[in-house]
Design an enzyme around this catalytic site. Structure first.
Site, PDB file in Angstrom:
ATOM      1  N   GLU A  52       0.849  -1.113  -0.107  1.00 60.39           N
ATOM      2  CA  GLU A  52       0.050  -0.021   0.099  1.00 60.39           C
ATOM      3  C   GLU A  52       0.915   1.141   0.124  1.00 60.39           C
ATOM      4  OE1 GLU A  52      -2.733  -0.531   3.140  1.00 60.39           O
ATOM      5  OE2 GLU A  52      -4.057  -1.727   1.980  1.00 60.39           O
ATOM      6  N   ASP A  65      -8.410  -8.938   4.333  1.00 63.53           N
ATOM      7  CA  ASP A  65      -8.091  -7.778   5.169  1.00 63.53           C
ATOM      8  C   ASP A  65      -9.096  -7.750   6.427  1.00 63.53           C
ATOM      9  OD1 ASP A  65      -6.920  -5.616   6.274  1.00 63.53           O
ATOM     10  OD2 ASP A  65      -7.848  -4.369   4.859  1.00 63.53           O
ATOM     11  N   GLU A  68     -12.685  -2.054  11.923  1.00 58.12           N
ATOM     12  CA  GLU A  68     -12.548  -1.072  10.581  1.00 58.12           C
ATOM     13  C   GLU A  68     -13.627  -1.519   9.738  1.00 58.12           C
ATOM     14  OE1 GLU A  68      -8.879  -1.612   8.787  1.00 58.12           O
ATOM     15  OE2 GLU A  68      -9.705  -1.020   6.869  1.00 58.12           O
TER      16      GLU A  68
HETATM   17  C1  GCV Z   1      -2.431   0.714   8.298  1.00 56.82           C
HETATM   18  C2  GCV Z   1      -6.092  -1.991   5.385  1.00 56.82           C
HETATM   19  C3  GCV Z   1      -6.521  -0.587   6.214  1.00 56.82           C
HETATM   20  C4  GCV Z   1      -5.447   0.280   6.278  1.00 56.82           C
HETATM   21  C5  GCV Z   1      -4.205  -0.380   7.081  1.00 56.82           C
HETATM   22  C6  GCV Z   1      -3.941  -1.726   6.130  1.00 56.82           C
HETATM   23  C7  GCV Z   1      -2.854  -2.620   7.018  1.00 56.82           C
HETATM   24  O1  GCV Z   1      -5.776  -1.778   4.046  1.00 56.82           O
HETATM   25  O2  GCV Z   1      -7.483  -0.067   5.539  1.00 56.82           O
HETATM   26  O3  GCV Z   1      -5.699   1.463   7.040  1.00 56.82           O
HETATM   27  O4  GCV Z   1      -3.099   0.460   7.208  1.00 56.82           O
HETATM   28  O5  GCV Z   1      -5.010  -2.620   6.193  1.00 56.82           O
HETATM   29  O6  GCV Z   1      -3.082  -3.401   7.681  1.00 56.82           O
HETATM   30  O7  GCV Z   1      -1.481  -2.144   6.736  1.00 56.82           O
END
Ligand code: GCV
Length: 718
Positions: free
Chosen positions: A308, A382, A410
């Site tokens: 990411e 995720d 989340e």
């Molecule tokens: C900290 C998901 C979440 C992100 C998070 C990522 C991760 O994509 O939406 O906010 O980033 O996981 O675990 O690195």
């Protein structure tokens, strides 16, 4: 004795009449024991405290015991220096306590290890005593919290034979906290770490945080977001971190930091962050030395690399092992560890995101240093409301793997929905990987017993912030609690965890405990039903992940919902069988065969692994379309059931928390309806089938749901 009862009566009176319970005390409320018989039993069994040892850990453990007993039993229990009567609690180690050294506890203590403890009824010089013994002061402290829990949950203490030791070594919270105090995916206010005021002022809250964690066995805290900021590694910030570490230390909690892979460039002025460049390795070594000067027991680094948008070794055509090992070498001389995340997926969006971590990491098995753990999310995508267990569990026998569970909600209604996550954690931990043949649950992989790993760990992404009750939703405290308890013992059941949490947090009245427990245990499945039934996943609205967004089809492909549900005129679901992406092949036999066929695939994961025709008949005899509608509808109706069960609990709960939860359940029902109606209407555009009878019909058109904007949800930027 009469005085004790009087004090107790007065405290009960004040507590019930004030009715002010803002949740700050979490599960450490130490409510007065109101059952007179039980109180008499405790009073008869406990007459004095003999805490041996001089460390600050022993001091805080003895204060905790004293304060806890005082409010629960209504009397000050004196600290004594001799065993002159029955009922003395003797707490210490064989080194600190002659009494403990004199008892035959060697075998039991050997099993307790560094942090475990034993709690026993015993005799010393013909007097009845209670022993809380361990090999370390930290172990004694954990034993004290356990003992207090026995009283908090109204258990008898006349036959005590408790032996407990953690099944994982490193049990930590991961805070996704940024230096500006915002919290990524945080729904409970700002970060607890007030960097502006550190290191000079370290408020009471740091201590209370450490105490709460210690009470459930958490022994580490990664203070910063995995989407890391290199600034945390500069000297001024290290001094601030050291101030926090000083507060945590007596509670046996180490601090850890996230390491931004490009830090040597950003704050070290180097031209590269290539892990095989000697200058880079040297920079990290010096950085580690500097950190350990400030914080001699610094735990180590957590790293999100090449995921990411985060920098990592692949920027230099190096592998994850090259990156992890370089950092591991930097902290190894100081006893530090590196937790390297397996949450990686390609920017180029190849066929199936679910397969990528496995493909990337399995070839690296055996290539990591001894002080490296690979941190693996519970499922391959995720933190969805339901995922199959991650195929990496069991697939890297030469490398210690640690699970990363998400405590912050989340994808599960943030701090608004009542969702008890222990069943989700338990489902993963109990999943049979078959890595060592039948009976190899994920728990066995991560507790090190399957492949003989000494270094073991478990991480939970924190849901804590600076709101008064720590987690936003009063029930979200239970998820923090459950994580800690499972990190200590991944074989615990959700039901037992809920039971003790309710008793400590709300009430010991059995009728209420049973009712609230049922609510909690059902709550995760309820959320799955109104969000992502039958194996659907990642159909949340993009960005906030709170409400539905199955229609999201723009942007990076594997961040859209259509990539995951693949609905069309024929059916719905992601074909991950051998005819599709073949993600099933990453699981051991017979798991892969079970997932491969629609007939054997668990229905709650059906659409995770299969693209299924709308008229496919499920085990209920209903078609897929009808069943999906029914599940969505039952999710909404079950939220109403939660509301009515909570209503019946009113007389057992203080007013403040009762009303707060009640109001949140109203929002939860509204949101569940938005989920149900939005999803049914959207998927109906593909299925072209009527909404079956008995199911509430959507009040609005699809357009309404597609354009719905929340104005009252924490963590949603507006
Ligand atoms: C900290 C998901 C979440 C992100 C998070 C990522 C991760 O994509 O939406 O906010 O980033 O996981 O675990 O690195």
């Amino acid at each position: 004795m009469v005085r004790r009862y009087f004090i107790l009566f007065i405290s009960i009176f004040f507590i019930t009449s004030l009715n002010a319970e803002d949740g700050y005390k979490l599960w450490l409320r130490y409510e007065p024991v109101s059952d007179i018989q039980l109180l008499a039993h405790y009073n008869k069994s406990i007459s004095g405290l003999m805490f041996e040892g001089t460390s600050s850990t022993i001091k805080l453990a003895s204060e905790e015991m004293k304060a806890g007993l005082k409010t629960m039993l209504g009397a000050e229990i004196p600290q004594v220096s001799y065993v002159r009567k029955n009922g003395i609690i003797v707490a210490g180690t064989p080194e600190s306590s002659k009494i403990i050294a004199s008892l035959k506890l060697k075998d039991k203590l050997a099993k307790a290890g560094d942090e475990g403890y034993i709690i026993l009824n015993s005799k010393y010089r013909h007097r009845r005593i209670i022993i809380i013994a361990a090999n370390s002061d930290a172990g004694v402290m954990y034993g004290v919290f356990h003992f207090l829990r026995l009283i908090q949950t109204h258990q008898s203490i006349s036959v005590l034979a408790i032996e407990s030791s953690p099944k994982t070594k490193v049990r930590l919270l991961n805070h996704w906290d940024n230096l500006n105090r915002s919290v990524e995916r945080g729904y409970a206010g700002l970060s607890l770490w007030n960097w502006d005021k550190l290191p000079d002022s370290v408020g009471q809250r740091y201590k209370d945080y450490a105490r709460a964690n210690a009470s459930i066995g958490i022994n580490g805290s990664v203070l910063t977001n995995v989407n890391a900021n290199a600034l945390i590694l500069t000297k001024d910030y290290i001094a601030k971190v050291a101030a926090i570490a000083n507060v945590f230390r007596p509670y046996n909690i180490k601090v850890y930091l996230t390491a931004r892979f490009s830090a040597p460039i950003e704050i070290g002025k180097l031209k590269t962050a290539d892990p095989l460049d000697p200058e880079v390795a040297d920079w990290w070594k010096k950085k580690a030395d500097e950190i350990y000067e400030f914080i001699p027991d610094f735990g180590g680094f957590l790293v999100k690399a090449n995921s990411e948008g985060q920098p990592g070794p692949q920027n230099y055509n190096r592998s994850h092992a090259d990156g992890a090992d370089m950092l591991a070498d930097a902290v190894a001389p100081h006893g530090g560890i590196v937790m390297w995340r397996a949450f990686v997926y390609d920017n180029n969006v190849p066929d199936d995101r679910a397969k990528q971590a496995y493909n990337e990491f399995v070839p690296l098995d055996g290539k990591f240093r001894k002080n490296v753990l690979i941190q693996v999310k519970n499922g391959p995508i995720d933190f969805q409301p339901r995922e199959p267990f991650h195929p990496l569990f069991g697939a890297m026998p030469k490398t210690p793997l640690m699970p990363e569970l998400q405590i912050t909600q989340e994808y599960l209604g943030s701090s608004v929905h009542l969702v008890f996550l222990a069943p989700l954690y338990e489902e993963c931990l109990k999943s049979d990987t078959y890595a060592g043949g039948r009976g190899t649950p994920v728990a066995k992989v991560i507790d090190g017993t399957l492949d003989d790993h000494e270094l073991t760990a478990m991480a939970g992404v924190s849901n804590i912030g600076n709101v008064r009750n720590w987690t936003g939703h009063p029930f979200a405290q239970a998820n923090w609690y459950a994580f800690g308890r499972l990190a200590w013992d991944p074989y615990m059941t959700s039901s037992d965890i809920a039971d003790e949490w309710i008793r400590m947090t709300f009430t010991n009245r059995n009728e209420a405990v049973e009712r609230i427990k049922k609510m909690m245990l059902d709550s995760r499945e309820i959320a799955v039903n109104y969000m992502t039934p039958l194996g659907l996943h990642h159909i949340m609205y993009s960005g906030h992940h709170y409400g539905p967004g199955p229609w999201v089809d723009r942007g990076r492909k594997d961040w859209t919902a259509v990539y995951y549900h693949r609905a069309d005129s024929v059916g719905i679901g992601f074909d991950r069988t051998s005819k599709g992406s073949d993600a099933v092949a990453q699981y051991f036999k017979p798991v892969r065969d079970i997932f491969e066929k629609t007939e054997t695939c668990p229905e709650n994961l059906l659409l995770w692994f299969h693209h299924v025709p709308w008229d496919y008949k499920l085990r209920s005899g209903r078609t897929l379309w009808d069943e999906m509608c029914l599940r969505y509808d039952s999710g909404v109706k079950s939220v109403r059931w939660l509301q009515s069960e909570w209503g019946k609990s009113k007389e057992f709960i203080d007013n403040e928390r009762y009303e707060e939860v009640k109001a949140l359940l109203v929002k939860q029902e509204r949101d569940a309806k938005i989920w149900r109606d939005g999803c049914i209407l959207y998927f109906q555009t593909f299925s072209k089938r009527p909404i079956p009878d008995g199911i509430e019909k959507p009040e609005k058109s699809l357009d309404f749901y597609e354009n719905y904007r929340y104005t009252d949800i924490p963590g949603i930027s507006r």
